[in-house]
Design a protein around this motif. Structure first.
Motif, PDB file in Angstrom:
ATOM      1  N   ARG A 234       0.825  -1.206   0.000  1.00 58.54           N
ATOM      2  CA  ARG A 234       0.000   0.000   0.000  1.00 58.54           C
ATOM      3  C   ARG A 234       0.863   1.262   0.000  1.00 58.54           C
ATOM      4  O   ARG A 234       0.530   2.250  -0.667  1.00 58.54           O
ATOM      5  N   LEU A 235       1.966   1.261   0.725  1.00 60.69           N
ATOM      6  CA  LEU A 235       2.827   2.433   0.749  1.00 60.69           C
ATOM      7  C   LEU A 235       3.346   2.756  -0.651  1.00 60.69           C
ATOM      8  O   LEU A 235       3.374   3.914  -1.066  1.00 60.69           O
ATOM      9  N   LYS A 236       3.733   1.726  -1.385  1.00 65.54           N
ATOM     10  CA  LYS A 236       4.265   1.967  -2.726  1.00 65.54           C
ATOM     11  C   LYS A 236       3.167   2.432  -3.675  1.00 65.54           C
ATOM     12  O   LYS A 236       3.389   3.312  -4.517  1.00 65.54           O
ATOM     13  N   VAL A 237       1.979   1.848  -3.535  1.00 64.44           N
ATOM     14  CA  VAL A 237       0.863   2.253  -4.394  1.00 64.44           C
ATOM     15  C   VAL A 237       0.438   3.689  -4.083  1.00 64.44           C
ATOM     16  O   VAL A 237       0.232   4.500  -4.984  1.00 64.44           O
ATOM     17  N   GLU A 238       0.284   3.990  -2.816  1.00 64.19           N
ATOM     18  CA  GLU A 238      -0.323   5.244  -2.405  1.00 64.19           C
ATOM     19  C   GLU A 238       0.676   6.391  -2.291  1.00 64.19           C
ATOM     20  O   GLU A 238       0.286   7.542  -2.171  1.00 64.19           O
ATOM     21  N   LEU A 239       1.970   6.091  -2.353  1.00 65.54           N
ATOM     22  CA  LEU A 239       2.968   7.147  -2.231  1.00 65.54           C
ATOM     23  C   LEU A 239       4.051   7.058  -3.297  1.00 65.54           C
ATOM     24  O   LEU A 239       4.160   7.929  -4.152  1.00 65.54           O
ATOM     25  N   ILE A 240       4.843   5.998  -3.269  1.00 63.55           N
ATOM     26  CA  ILE A 240       6.060   5.942  -4.090  1.00 63.55           C
ATOM     27  C   ILE A 240       5.759   5.969  -5.583  1.00 63.55           C
ATOM     28  O   ILE A 240       6.341   6.770  -6.334  1.00 63.55           O
ATOM     29  N   TYR A 241       4.849   5.093  -6.057  1.00 59.97           N
ATOM     30  CA  TYR A 241       4.581   5.024  -7.487  1.00 59.97           C
ATOM     31  C   TYR A 241       3.932   6.297  -8.022  1.00 59.97           C
ATOM     32  O   TYR A 241       4.000   6.593  -9.217  1.00 59.97           O
ATOM     33  N   ALA A 242       3.296   7.063  -7.132  1.00 57.38           N
ATOM     34  CA  ALA A 242       2.556   8.249  -7.573  1.00 57.38           C
ATOM     35  C   ALA A 242       3.412   9.508  -7.612  1.00 57.38           C
ATOM     36  O   ALA A 242       2.986  10.524  -8.142  1.00 57.38           O
ATOM     37  N   GLU A 243       4.597   9.450  -7.058  1.00 59.91           N
ATOM     38  CA  GLU A 243       5.448  10.632  -6.979  1.00 59.91           C
ATOM     39  C   GLU A 243       6.702  10.457  -7.837  1.00 59.91           C
ATOM     40  O   GLU A 243       7.111   9.350  -8.140  1.00 59.91           O
ATOM     41  N   GLN A 244       7.286  11.585  -8.203  1.00 61.13           N
ATOM     42  CA  GLN A 244       8.555  11.586  -8.940  1.00 61.13           C
ATOM     43  C   GLN A 244       9.603  12.268  -8.065  1.00 61.13           C
ATOM     44  O   GLN A 244       9.912  13.448  -8.229  1.00 61.13           O
ATOM     45  N   TYR A 245      10.130  11.520  -7.109  1.00 56.09           N
ATOM     46  CA  TYR A 245      11.069  12.105  -6.157  1.00 56.09           C
ATOM     47  C   TYR A 245      12.427  12.351  -6.817  1.00 56.09           C
ATOM     48  O   TYR A 245      12.924  11.519  -7.557  1.00 56.09           O
ATOM     49  N   ALA A 246      13.014  13.503  -6.491  1.00 53.81           N
ATOM     50  CA  ALA A 246      14.300  13.864  -7.080  1.00 53.81           C
ATOM     51  C   ALA A 246      15.451  13.740  -6.104  1.00 53.81           C
ATOM     52  O   ALA A 246      16.612  13.849  -6.499  1.00 53.81           O
ATOM     53  N   SER A 247      15.175  13.532  -4.819  1.00 56.83           N
ATOM     54  CA  SER A 247      16.246  13.464  -3.835  1.00 56.83           C
ATOM     55  C   SER A 247      15.850  12.543  -2.691  1.00 56.83           C
ATOM     56  O   SER A 247      14.667  12.256  -2.479  1.00 56.83           O
ATOM     57  N   ILE A 248      16.854  12.117  -1.945  1.00 53.44           N
ATOM     58  CA  ILE A 248      16.613  11.259  -0.787  1.00 53.44           C
ATOM     59  C   ILE A 248      15.794  11.997   0.263  1.00 53.44           C
ATOM     60  O   ILE A 248      14.887  11.434   0.884  1.00 53.44           O
ATOM     61  N   ALA A 250      13.606  14.303  -0.206  1.00 52.16           N
ATOM     62  CA  ALA A 250      12.206  14.378  -0.639  1.00 52.16           C
ATOM     63  C   ALA A 250      11.487  13.068  -0.337  1.00 52.16           C
ATOM     64  O   ALA A 250      10.330  13.071   0.098  1.00 52.16           O
ATOM     65  N   VAL A 251      12.177  11.951  -0.561  1.00 53.68           N
ATOM     66  CA  VAL A 251      11.593  10.650  -0.227  1.00 53.68           C
ATOM     67  C   VAL A 251      11.365  10.542   1.274  1.00 53.68           C
ATOM     68  O   VAL A 251      10.306  10.105   1.736  1.00 53.68           O
ATOM     69  N   ARG A 252      12.346  10.948   2.039  1.00 51.32           N
ATOM     70  CA  ARG A 252      12.239  10.870   3.501  1.00 51.32           C
ATOM     71  C   ARG A 252      11.056  11.706   4.005  1.00 51.32           C
ATOM     72  O   ARG A 252      10.305  11.288   4.881  1.00 51.32           O
ATOM     73  N   SER A 253      10.906  12.897   3.443  1.00 56.62           N
ATOM     74  CA  SER A 253       9.800  13.765   3.829  1.00 56.62           C
ATOM     75  C   SER A 253       8.460  13.141   3.465  1.00 56.62           C
ATOM     76  O   SER A 253       7.503  13.174   4.245  1.00 56.62           O
TER      77      SER A 253
END
Length: 266
Positions: A234-248, A250-253
Motif C-alpha cells: 500500500r505504501l508503494k501504491v499510495e505514495l512511491i509510485y505516484a510521486e517523482q522524487y528527485a532526492s533522498i 524528498a523521499v524521507r519527507s
C-alpha cells in the motif's frame, strides 16, 4: 444520472452534442433541468461532493470501499457500489498496485530463529507482537531501503528508518526507534523474515537486550510476514509510485508524511 452529467458540463459542450452522446432527448433534459430537485437527488449531490472532497483529502489513496467507510463516519452511509459509480462517472480512480516477486531463500543459513508468531497476526494488547521487514525503493536511478516495525495490535508503525544501504544497522535503527517510542515488557515477540540483517548477531543481541523474543518466517514463505508485506504494497501504491522524487530528502519527507501523519493517525 445522465442528465446530471450533462448539466455539470453546460457551457463546456453543446447540449445537442451531449444529449446525442448520452443517448437522451433534449426535451427530456430541459424538462429535468426545470423540475425542483428531489430528496434523492439532493442526497446524491451531497454524497458526490463528499466523495470528491475525501478523494482529494486522501490524495487518491482511497478507493470505493475505504471511501464508503469514511462517508459512514461522516454520517453519510452508502454502499461501496454507489461510491464506485460516482467515481466512475467523475473519472476518478484510486492508485492501483503492482505485483511483487519473492526470491527463494538460501538453503544454508545461520542464526535462524523459530517461527514463534505462526501467522497469529492479532494481539490482545499493544507491544505483545511486532513485525519488521525491509523494502526496496527505486528513486532517481538508485535504490533506497526502508525498514519498518509494526505493532500488530494497532497496526501502527512504531519504528522506521530510510537509508542508502541495506545493512544490519538499518534494521537496528528502526528497532531502536520502536524501543524509544514504546514502553515494552519482556516477552514481546519481534517477527521478521530470514534476511541476513535480521540474523546478524548484533541485531539479535538488540532484540534480546530488552527481553524480547525473536521470531522468523519459514524458509521462502512470504506469507508468514504477510501483514508487513501488505503495508509495503500500500505504501508503494499510495505514495512511491505516484510521486517523482528527485532526492533522498524528498523521499524521507514523503515517507514521514505517509507514516506519521496519514497512516498512523488516519
Amino acid at each position: 444520472m445522465k442528465y446530471a452529467v450533462i448539466a455539470e458540463y453546460l457551457g463546456h459542450y453543446s447540449v445537442v452534442l451531449m444529449c446525442r452522446a448520452m443517448n437522451v432527448s433534449r426535451s427530456g433534459f430541459y424538462k429535468w433541468l426545470k423540475r425542483p430537485p428531489c430528496a434523492a437527488q439532493l442526497r446524491r449531490e451531497q454524497v458526490e461532493s463528499k466523495v470528491v472532497e475525501l478523494f482529494a483529502e486522501f490524495k487518491a489513496r482511497y478507493g470505493a470501499p475505504r471511501l464508503a467507510d469514511e462517508l459512514a463516519d461522516a454520517g453519510l452511509p452508502c454502499s461501496k457500489n454507489f461510491v464506485a459509480n460516482i467515481m466512475r462517472l467523475r473519472g476518478i480512480r484510486a492508485r492501483n498496485g503492482k505485483g511483487f516477486h519473492y526470491r527463494p531463500a538460501s538453503p544454508t543459513m545461520i542464526n535462524v530463529e523459530e517461527n514463534r508468531l505462526r501467522r497469529r497476526f492479532r494481539a490482545e494488547g499493544p507491544n505483545q507482537k511486532w513485525v519488521t521487514d525491509i523494502t526496496y525503493i527505486w528513486v532517481n536511478g538508485r535504490w533506497l531501503y526502508l525498514a519498518t516495525v509494526m505493532d500488530l495490535y494497532s497496526r501502527a508503525i512504531v519504528g522506521w528508518k530510510l537509508d542508502t544501504s541495506m545493512t544490519e544497522r538499518l534494521a537496528m535503527d528502526a528497532l531502536a526507534m520502536a524501543y524509544a517510542n514504546r514502553d515494552i515488557q519482556p516477552g514481546l515477540i519481534i517477527h521478521s523474515d530470514r534476511g541476513v540483517q535480521f540474523r546478524s548477531v548484533k541485531y539479535l543481541d538488540l532484540v534480546r537486550s530488552r527481553g524480547c523474543l525473536p521470531s522468523m518466517s519459514r524458509q521462502g514463505n512470504c506469507w508468514d510476514n504477510a501483514v508487513m508485506e501488505s503495508f509495503y504494497s500500500r505504501l508503494k501504491v499510495e505514495l512511491i509510485y505516484a510521486e517523482q522524487y528527485a532526492s533522498i530528502e524528498a523521499v524521507r519527507s514523503g515517507i514521514f508524511e505517509y507514516i506519521e501523519i496519514f497512516y498512523n493517525r488516519k
